[in-house]
Design a protein around this motif. Structure first.
Motif, PDB file in Angstrom:
ATOM      1  N   GLY A  49     -86.306 -53.744 -18.878  1.00  0.00           N
ATOM      2  CA  GLY A  49     -86.607 -53.840 -20.301  1.00  0.00           C
ATOM      3  C   GLY A  49     -86.365 -55.216 -20.890  1.00  0.00           C
ATOM      4  N   ILE A  50     -86.135 -56.217 -20.013  1.00  0.00           N
ATOM      5  CA  ILE A  50     -85.735 -57.542 -20.501  1.00  0.00           C
ATOM      6  C   ILE A  50     -86.832 -58.188 -21.350  1.00  0.00           C
ATOM      7  N   ASP A  51     -88.091 -57.940 -20.980  1.00  0.00           N
ATOM      8  CA  ASP A  51     -89.196 -58.577 -21.700  1.00  0.00           C
ATOM      9  C   ASP A  51     -89.311 -58.079 -23.138  1.00  0.00           C
ATOM     10  N   PHE A  52     -88.650 -56.967 -23.452  1.00  0.00           N
ATOM     11  CA  PHE A  52     -88.796 -56.387 -24.796  1.00  0.00           C
ATOM     12  C   PHE A  52     -87.495 -56.471 -25.598  1.00  0.00           C
ATOM     13  N   LEU A  53     -86.472 -57.135 -25.054  1.00  0.00           N
ATOM     14  CA  LEU A  53     -85.182 -57.205 -25.771  1.00  0.00           C
ATOM     15  C   LEU A  53     -85.288 -58.033 -27.047  1.00  0.00           C
ATOM     16  N   LEU A  54     -86.069 -59.104 -26.993  1.00  0.00           N
ATOM     17  CA  LEU A  54     -86.163 -59.951 -28.196  1.00  0.00           C
ATOM     18  C   LEU A  54     -86.848 -59.250 -29.359  1.00  0.00           C
ATOM     19  N   PRO A  55     -88.005 -58.576 -29.130  1.00  0.00           N
ATOM     20  CA  PRO A  55     -88.565 -57.799 -30.250  1.00  0.00           C
ATOM     21  C   PRO A  55     -87.563 -56.805 -30.829  1.00  0.00           C
ATOM     22  N   ILE A  56     -86.770 -56.156 -29.980  1.00  0.00           N
ATOM     23  CA  ILE A  56     -85.764 -55.214 -30.484  1.00  0.00           C
ATOM     24  C   ILE A  56     -84.731 -55.947 -31.336  1.00  0.00           C
TER      25      ILE A  56
ATOM     26  N   ALA B 267     -95.958 -57.076 -30.923  1.00  0.00           N
ATOM     27  CA  ALA B 267     -95.311 -56.523 -29.733  1.00  0.00           C
ATOM     28  C   ALA B 267     -95.360 -55.003 -29.781  1.00  0.00           C
ATOM     29  N   ALA B 268     -95.157 -54.443 -30.971  1.00  0.00           N
ATOM     30  CA  ALA B 268     -95.249 -52.990 -31.134  1.00  0.00           C
ATOM     31  C   ALA B 268     -96.679 -52.521 -30.922  1.00  0.00           C
ATOM     32  N   MET B 269     -97.625 -53.292 -31.460  1.00  0.00           N
ATOM     33  CA  MET B 269     -99.035 -52.933 -31.348  1.00  0.00           C
ATOM     34  C   MET B 269     -99.471 -52.892 -29.880  1.00  0.00           C
ATOM     35  N   ASN B 270     -98.983 -53.835 -29.085  1.00  0.00           N
ATOM     36  CA  ASN B 270     -99.369 -53.906 -27.679  1.00  0.00           C
ATOM     37  C   ASN B 270     -98.533 -52.984 -26.796  1.00  0.00           C
ATOM     38  N   GLY B 271     -97.479 -52.397 -27.375  1.00  0.00           N
ATOM     39  CA  GLY B 271     -96.565 -51.596 -26.581  1.00  0.00           C
ATOM     40  C   GLY B 271     -97.101 -50.204 -26.302  1.00  0.00           C
ATOM     41  N   GLY B 272     -96.555 -49.584 -25.255  1.00  0.00           N
ATOM     42  CA  GLY B 272     -96.878 -48.195 -24.938  1.00  0.00           C
ATOM     43  C   GLY B 272     -95.857 -47.280 -25.585  1.00  0.00           C
ATOM     44  N   ILE B 273     -95.783 -46.057 -25.056  1.00  0.00           N
ATOM     45  CA  ILE B 273     -94.851 -45.068 -25.612  1.00  0.00           C
ATOM     46  C   ILE B 273     -93.391 -45.543 -25.560  1.00  0.00           C
ATOM     47  N   PRO B 274     -92.922 -46.104 -24.432  1.00  0.00           N
ATOM     48  CA  PRO B 274     -91.501 -46.530 -24.395  1.00  0.00           C
ATOM     49  C   PRO B 274     -91.183 -47.563 -25.469  1.00  0.00           C
ATOM     50  N   GLU B 275     -92.094 -48.533 -25.656  1.00  0.00           N
ATOM     51  CA  GLU B 275     -91.835 -49.606 -26.617  1.00  0.00           C
ATOM     52  C   GLU B 275     -91.805 -49.068 -28.051  1.00  0.00           C
ATOM     53  N   ILE B 276     -92.803 -48.235 -28.379  1.00  0.00           N
ATOM     54  CA  ILE B 276     -92.871 -47.655 -29.731  1.00  0.00           C
ATOM     55  C   ILE B 276     -91.632 -46.788 -29.983  1.00  0.00           C
TER      56      ILE B 276
ATOM     57  N   MET C 121     -75.269 -54.142 -33.282  1.00  0.00           N
ATOM     58  CA  MET C 121     -75.022 -53.699 -31.907  1.00  0.00           C
ATOM     59  C   MET C 121     -75.439 -52.248 -31.638  1.00  0.00           C
ATOM     60  N   PRO C 122     -75.083 -51.265 -32.512  1.00  0.00           N
ATOM     61  CA  PRO C 122     -75.521 -49.878 -32.238  1.00  0.00           C
ATOM     62  C   PRO C 122     -77.038 -49.771 -32.123  1.00  0.00           C
ATOM     63  N   MET C 123     -77.724 -50.446 -33.024  1.00  0.00           N
ATOM     64  CA  MET C 123     -79.176 -50.420 -33.031  1.00  0.00           C
ATOM     65  C   MET C 123     -79.728 -51.042 -31.746  1.00  0.00           C
ATOM     66  N   PHE C 124     -79.205 -52.203 -31.390  1.00  0.00           N
ATOM     67  CA  PHE C 124     -79.705 -52.946 -30.233  1.00  0.00           C
ATOM     68  C   PHE C 124     -79.506 -52.161 -28.942  1.00  0.00           C
ATOM     69  N   LEU C 125     -78.302 -51.606 -28.781  1.00  0.00           N
ATOM     70  CA  LEU C 125     -77.981 -50.897 -27.537  1.00  0.00           C
ATOM     71  C   LEU C 125     -78.766 -49.591 -27.400  1.00  0.00           C
ATOM     72  N   SER C 126     -78.845 -48.807 -28.495  1.00  0.00           N
ATOM     73  CA  SER C 126     -79.561 -47.528 -28.394  1.00  0.00           C
ATOM     74  C   SER C 126     -81.048 -47.758 -28.173  1.00  0.00           C
ATOM     75  N   SER C 127     -81.597 -48.748 -28.839  1.00  0.00           N
ATOM     76  CA  SER C 127     -83.012 -49.049 -28.689  1.00  0.00           C
ATOM     77  C   SER C 127     -83.333 -49.495 -27.257  1.00  0.00           C
ATOM     78  N   ALA C 128     -82.496 -50.383 -26.721  1.00  0.00           N
ATOM     79  CA  ALA C 128     -82.710 -50.860 -25.352  1.00  0.00           C
ATOM     80  C   ALA C 128     -82.551 -49.715 -24.349  1.00  0.00           C
ATOM     81  N   ALA C 129     -81.597 -48.811 -24.604  1.00  0.00           N
ATOM     82  CA  ALA C 129     -81.376 -47.681 -23.701  1.00  0.00           C
ATOM     83  C   ALA C 129     -82.607 -46.778 -23.663  1.00  0.00           C
ATOM     84  N   VAL C 130     -83.168 -46.495 -24.846  1.00  0.00           N
ATOM     85  CA  VAL C 130     -84.373 -45.655 -24.920  1.00  0.00           C
ATOM     86  C   VAL C 130     -85.523 -46.324 -24.157  1.00  0.00           C
ATOM     87  N   LEU C 131     -85.662 -47.627 -24.327  1.00  0.00           N
ATOM     88  CA  LEU C 131     -86.733 -48.365 -23.666  1.00  0.00           C
ATOM     89  C   LEU C 131     -86.632 -48.265 -22.143  1.00  0.00           C
TER      90      LEU C 131
END
Lengths: 242, 100
Positions: free
Chosen positions: A171-178, B55-64, B81-91
């Motif tokens: 998921g590294i390529d998408f960390l910055l958008p997040i 980036a969202a527009m080009n993303g698939g289900i995991p990204e959205i 941090m809570p937002m960043f970690l949970s979002s990355a985990a879902v991805l």
């Protein structure tokens, strides 16, 4: 201004707080610093050139675009122009943050502007919002770890690039958008936040499809900023700006 | 010096000019118009949004899904941090489950 001087005298504590504030930024940027070094060497940069680019340009997205075009053997002036296009949004950062650091010395300001990348801009704005002022000590505390790590990462990525694991699976390529989304959310208390976000999102996506990258950034940003400027006077009537 | 070094240095000079340019233009004015003030206050949200939206527009289900979770968590919990970690985990989780 006495308040500013009093705040600036607390420099060691400010610096330490800046270093603490830089931790999430350094973590989020790290994969990209390493990735840049690896890709640079893949696109026929020397290790020295990769490190030089990170140390002098210090702007991830534009560096990626630069090495990508370099790999495609595009004319040099076009590469330089593309770097400028990607970084053009910094004009807006400069105008915005310039107001917060107007009390710094001239050399301090030059140094501050040199390091005014996306996360530094966002963190400085947040700091200004919560503390009323942005001290040079805090700014350097936040910016120096980011800058030093960025250079070190280019060097490490260039040396050991082939050891970087599959960035997509992690998921590294998408960390910055997040991370950038998190920053967008952190400004949600500001006036006109939702209309600005919706406008910038819609226009940037439209521009991405029509005009193309990287211009969608500047076009989308200007649309949002213009909307806020248009909406401003009525909502602020009777209230002293700033 | 090689062409590459010249490209890098030219890019660096232009980048630095963008970083001082906005301030130099603005500091020529004695007073800042309220509309300009409001526009500048909107810069963080406006610019950062343009870095997320395509980036969202080009993303698939995991990204959205990751970005949606990120919005919800920051609305509920606040803080980065809570937002960043949970979002990355879902991805990461969804990319492994869906396989792309």
């Amino acid at each position: 201004m006495t308040a500013d001087i009093a705040k600036d005298s607390a420099r060691p504590r400010d610096f330490a707080q800046g270093v603490r504030d830089s931790v999430p930024v350094v973590v989020a940027a790290m994969p990209f610093g390493l990735l840049f070094g690896a890709l640079a060497v893949e696109n026929n940069f020397s290790v020295f050139e990769a490190v030089l680019m990170s140390a002098t340009i210090f702007a991830g997205a534009s560096q990626m675009v630069g090495i990508d075009l370099f790999g495609q053997k595009v004319a040099p002036w076009l590469i330089v122009l593309s770097i400028l296009a990607v970084n053009f949004r910094h004009v807006l950062y400069s105008a915005t943050t310039g107001r917060r650091i107007a009390h710094w010395g001239p050399v301090q300001r030059l140094l501050g502007f040199f390091m005014l990348v996306d996360p530094m801009f966002a963190e400085a704005e947040r700091r200004g919002e919560t503390h009323g002022t942005v001290s040079f000590g805090w700014y350097m505390g936040a910016a120096l770890p980011l800058y030093i790590c960025w250079i070190a990462e280019a060097w490490l990525g260039a040396l050991f690039g082939n050891l970087v694991p599959d960035p997509h699976a992690l998921g590294i390529d998408f960390l910055l958008p997040i991370y950038f989304l998190g920053l967008v959310m952190s400004f949600r208390k500001r006036s006109f936040w939702l209309p600005v976000v919706l406008m910038s999102a819609a226009v940037s996506m439209l521009a991405y499809r029509t005009v193309g990258s990287p211009w969608h950034v500047s076009i989308g940003a200007i649309a949002g900023v213009a909307l806020a400027a248009i909406m401003a006077p009525d909502a602020r009537k009777g209230r002293q700006a700033r | 010096m090689s062409t590459t070094v010249w490209i890098i240095l030219a890019g660096a000079v232009l980048t630095f000019l963008t970083r001082i340019g906005g301030h130099m233009v603005l500091s020529r004015f004695e007073r800042i118009h309220p509309r300009v003030e409001a526009g500048l206050n909107a810069v963080p949200a406006a610019v950062l949004t343009t870095l997320v939206a395509p980036a969202a527009m080009n993303g698939g289900i995991p990204e959205i899904a990751a970005l949606t979770v990120g919005v919800v968590v920051s609305l509920v919990a606040g803080g980065m941090m809570p937002m960043f970690l949970s979002s990355a985990a879902v991805l990461i989780l969804l990319r492994h489950l869906i396989g792309q």
